[in-house]
Motif scaffolding. Sequence first.
Motif: not given
Length: 523
Positions: A412-438
Amino acid sequence: MSRVRLVALVICVWSLPACASSGQGLTRPLPEALPPHSPLHLETLAEPDAWLRHFLMMGETDGALEVLEAEAGRADSLLGWLQRAVVLREAGEFKASNELLERADVETERRRVRSVSRTAGSFIINDRVLSYVPSTGEAAMIPYYRMMNYLALDDSDGAAVEARRIAAILASADPDRSRRCNEEAMLEYVSGLVFEAAGEANDALVSLRRAEASFRACSGASEATPPGFGADLYRIAARLGVSEVADSAVARYGNAFAGGEQGEGEVLLLLERGFIAHRTERAINVPLFEDDIDELDRDDSDGIAAVAARMTAALLHDFAGRGYYGYSRDNDRAVQVGKALSGAYVLRLAWPSLAGEERRDRTLKVVANHDTATAVAMGDLSAVAERELEEARVALLSRMVARGVTKYLASRELEQKAEKQGGELAGFITGRLANLAANQTERADTRSWTLLPDGIAVARLRLPAGRHELRVREAGGAAGAGTSDAHTLVVVVDVLPGEVTVVSRRIWATAPLRAPPPAGTQL
């Protein structure tokens, strides 16, 4: 990155085990090419363990050693020493087996003091980051095998040292004998006879009285004791002049201790049967929906506890679903993808469970000269492993749920950081990839000493002093299969007048019953 490449990346991360290299190693033959009941038929066994068991069952110790050599750089070193020690024992290399078991015993004690950093890591990644430490049931088998090796080397003093180690391990464990009677009674009984052979009658009597308490804890009746136990207890108590124990043995066991003719001795044959139940992974994928995410985002301990409780309930629901349907609907890949696309975080929770070979009702007969004895079950190591795993279940579940929440918070922390830097789509993708990798790091700790026997049976015979051949055959098997010489285990033993000789051999599920002769004997 193009949309096609992004989709491909998501799919590969989701099914990471399939995208990863399968690694080098032996490939299992087709089932029809394998002998009946070969361990290679068991899909729940890891590849190296399946091959180790297969080679041992077929009497091919060289093949088993090659597997261990290939795994030396990948497997836990302590577990590797334990596995190799069993193989060397089956090859008749008793001294080399004992050297490895001694090394394993020292390392086991060292590992019991776990570092804080490694324990903390298990809450972030998985329990496999912790060093493998044998359970109490496994640890007690280290001096047992050393004791048996010393007996094979005709070193009764060395065997007595290991008997003391067994007593120390059992004394430090849970005092409730009913919880570990399946193993403790057998170990204490054999230790008592080893002490007697080494001339240490006091220690022998203590061990036999502990063994009797454990046998009674299993069934609550003296009938649970193996043949000849009453005779052993009476003999040693009478020798020490402990009349109270000797008289009570007479009262409990009647004339079971009647002595034989002069010039005779007894053989106690321990038959290690099959393979212990092994650990395998079970898992559930728990989706965290919007309400759960809100609870966790508030950093409220009550909210986190509520989510943890829901995850635990989902786990129990999964148990029920598997029991009814044979599978869990939530673990279907399509269901997981659909939930992830709808905005849910999918947390993978994994824990160890036990699986084993199908047990068959088999009666083993031991024949020597014109005498026949039936082997009686005395130790059930699979039952001990099941009980130990069940006792650790609460701690495993707590770590598993805490680990799942920790991984979510990191994603969730990675998603929020990505969303601030690249927007909602970037945050969504980053969060799901981090979730899957975890989720790919969530693995149950399935390490165990898989070459231990499923159980141990005992047969006892009174024979004239001298060298004898004992023949072990399966009686009452399908189509009388246990009567052929190909399925006969031959044990050569030297019987001493007035003494009990303890001998241990390993037999397998359905392969020809065979084992190496003890040192200094000829078949």
